[in-house]
Design an enzyme around this catalytic site. Structure first.
Site, PDB file in Angstrom:
ATOM      1  N   SER A 103       0.812  -1.216   0.000  1.00 55.20           N
ATOM      2  CA  SER A 103       0.000   0.000   0.000  1.00 55.20           C
ATOM      3  C   SER A 103       0.847   1.267   0.000  1.00 55.20           C
ATOM      4  O   SER A 103       1.612   1.506  -0.922  1.00 55.20           O
ATOM      5  CB  SER A 103      -0.964  -0.038   1.192  1.00 55.20           C
ATOM      6  OG  SER A 103      -1.915   0.988   1.125  1.00 55.20           O
ATOM      7  N   ASP A 240      -2.353   6.431  -3.482  1.00 53.73           N
ATOM      8  CA  ASP A 240      -1.223   5.779  -2.829  1.00 53.73           C
ATOM      9  C   ASP A 240      -0.681   4.690  -3.754  1.00 53.73           C
ATOM     10  O   ASP A 240      -1.145   4.527  -4.878  1.00 53.73           O
ATOM     11  CB  ASP A 240      -1.625   5.215  -1.459  1.00 53.73           C
ATOM     12  CG  ASP A 240      -2.631   4.087  -1.551  1.00 53.73           C
ATOM     13  OD1 ASP A 240      -3.325   3.981  -2.584  1.00 53.73           O
ATOM     14  OD2 ASP A 240      -2.734   3.295  -0.594  1.00 53.73           O
TER      15      ASP A 240
END
Length: 445
Positions: A103, A240
């Site tokens: 992530s 992200d």
């Protein structure tokens, strides 16, 4: 059962240290293949997607080998946003989807998360079964699986994203700066917005395996803020590394976080989309967000931190909108999981329909000053039963005088405790957060 590997968002850690090693990934692929094939009938295929970390290639190969050894066919998607893997798992009617990503973390970390055939994260009981299977010796299936590359996986996902917008929707005349964090959206997000008519300036779209999230993306939006002002753009959008988070920057260069974006989507739904039945936030959601929704007559509920808990509560209540202030936003009327691109499109739909600038729309809710400090902890700690920490929490709450909140929350993915203080006076909130963080740090050292 006590979990050895799975956390709140799959398995994650430092590359080269257990369990983020090639030999573990080989065994994990085999264990997951055995569990999922034994549990479900139908498709014999599991999809694998990844972000742009250099370690993703070796973990992809290891997982692929383990799955094939378990008799599972594998579909390789290549670099693909996490929500794209969820979508393609559904449309291919695959048994499951696997994402290789950490992530918003640095490239030195990596991780694994699973989606079921319906495009939602695997339930806890299946993750527990995979953990149990990992303790068994690896046995080669009588009939080995096969692997293949999925052709034009990115194109399929791009068309899906555009297809979530109403007929005739376009972004003509709008200048967007898109920050892809050198991550999984780098070749997808700019195309989605430009094909809808926007003038797009893409930044941080040159992944080299080690620059993902470095000085960019939704957790480090400063460069995007500067670029929006420099170019006189209408908006900035930052994702992200794996594309399940999004934050905006308005035309003045001010950051617009997940709480504010959720408020904007909810306000649009309430007025133009037949009403908003309710919004699920988390323990970290700003109290000002809750008050803003209350003014609109929209119910609000708080789930534990983590998009899986947000989604669970959304299902329980039958609500279609939820998310976190970090930018994880779930619009279940169009998708099954947090999706940065889809969420950005929903915000843009609200902005164009309301006919106002983002800077003005976001002022419908007034955020209370909130300070969060991460305190490192060497090992898991029982915060609730630590007398020193609890005395400090009570003292902080007394100083706030009932006009704020205090929250201590161990991260599910990092060895830190998040110390959050929220209140009306910014200077006081900052001072109290620092004092409390110092107490927590001393107590855990």
């Amino acid at each position: 059962m006590t979990r050895k590997y799975f956390g709140t968002d799959g398995i994650r850690g430092l590359v080269g240290e257990g369990p983020i090693t090639p030999d573990f990934m080989l065994k994990l692929g085999w264990a997951a293949g055995r569990v999922l094939m034994d549990r479900f009938d139908g498709s014999n295929m599991i999809l694998i997607g990844k972000d742009t970390r250099i370690s993703g290639y070796m973990f992809e190969s290891a997982l692929q080998a383990g799955l094939i050894n378990a008799g599972v066919d594998v579909g390789l998607l290549g670099p693909m946003p996490t929500p794209g893997v969820a979508y393609l798992t559904r449309t291919f009617q695959a048994q499951a989807g696997i994402v290789i990503s950490a992530s918003h973390n640095s490239y030195v970390d990596n991780g694994i998360k699973f989606f079921g055939g319906n495009g939602t994260k695997l339930p806890d009981d299946l993750e527990d079964l995979i953990e149990k299977q990992l303790e068994q010796p690896m046995v080669t299936a009588e009939k080995l699986g096969k692997a293949k590359r999925i052709q034009d996986a990115s194109g399929r996902y791009i068309e899906f994203c555009k297809g979530t917008m109403p007929w005739g929707f376009n972004l003509k005349g709008m200048h967007l700066v898109i920050d892809c964090a050198h991550g999984a959206t780098y070749n997808i997000a700019p195309n989605v917005f430009s094909e809808l008519g926007a003038h797009v300036t893409p930044i941080f779209v040159d992944p080299n395996g080690t620059n993902i999230n470095r000085g960019c993306g939704s957790t480090k939006p400063e460069a995007l803020q500067e670029k929006v002002v420099e170019l006189g753009a209408d908006l900035g959008i930052a994702f992200d590394g794996d594309g399940d988070r999004v934050v905006f920057v308005d035309h003045k260069g001010e950051l617009v976080d997940g709480d504010e974006l959720l408020y904007i989507i909810a306000a649009y739904q309430q007025e133009y989309a037949g009403g908003c039945d309710g919004v699920v936030g988390t323990l970290m959601s700003n109290f000002g967000f809750e008050l803003g929704l209350k003014k609109l007559g929209i119910p609000f509920a708080r789930a534990k931190v983590g998009d899986r808990y947000v989604i669970e509560m959304m299902r329980e209540r039958g609500w279609r909108l939820g998310g976190e202030n970090s930018g994880h936003i779930v619009c279940s009327n169009v998708t099954t999981t947090g999706d940065g691109i889809i969420s950005a499109l929903q915000v843009l739909l609200a902005i164009t329909t309301l006919g106002q600038k983002l800077h003005k729309i976001k002022k419908g809710m007034a955020k209370l000053p909130q300070v969060m400090i991460n305190v490192h902890m060497a090992k898991r700690a029982d915060l609730a039963n630590n007398e020193t920490i609890q005395r400090a929490v009570k003292l902080t709450e007394e100083k706030l005088g009932g006009s704020g909140r205090v929250l201590l929350r161990p991260s599910g993915t990092e060895p830190v405790v998040r110390v959050m203080v929220e209140g009306e006076d910014k200077a006081q909130v900052k001072e109290l957060a620092q004092e409390l963080a110092s107490v927590v740090e001393a107590a855990l050292s």
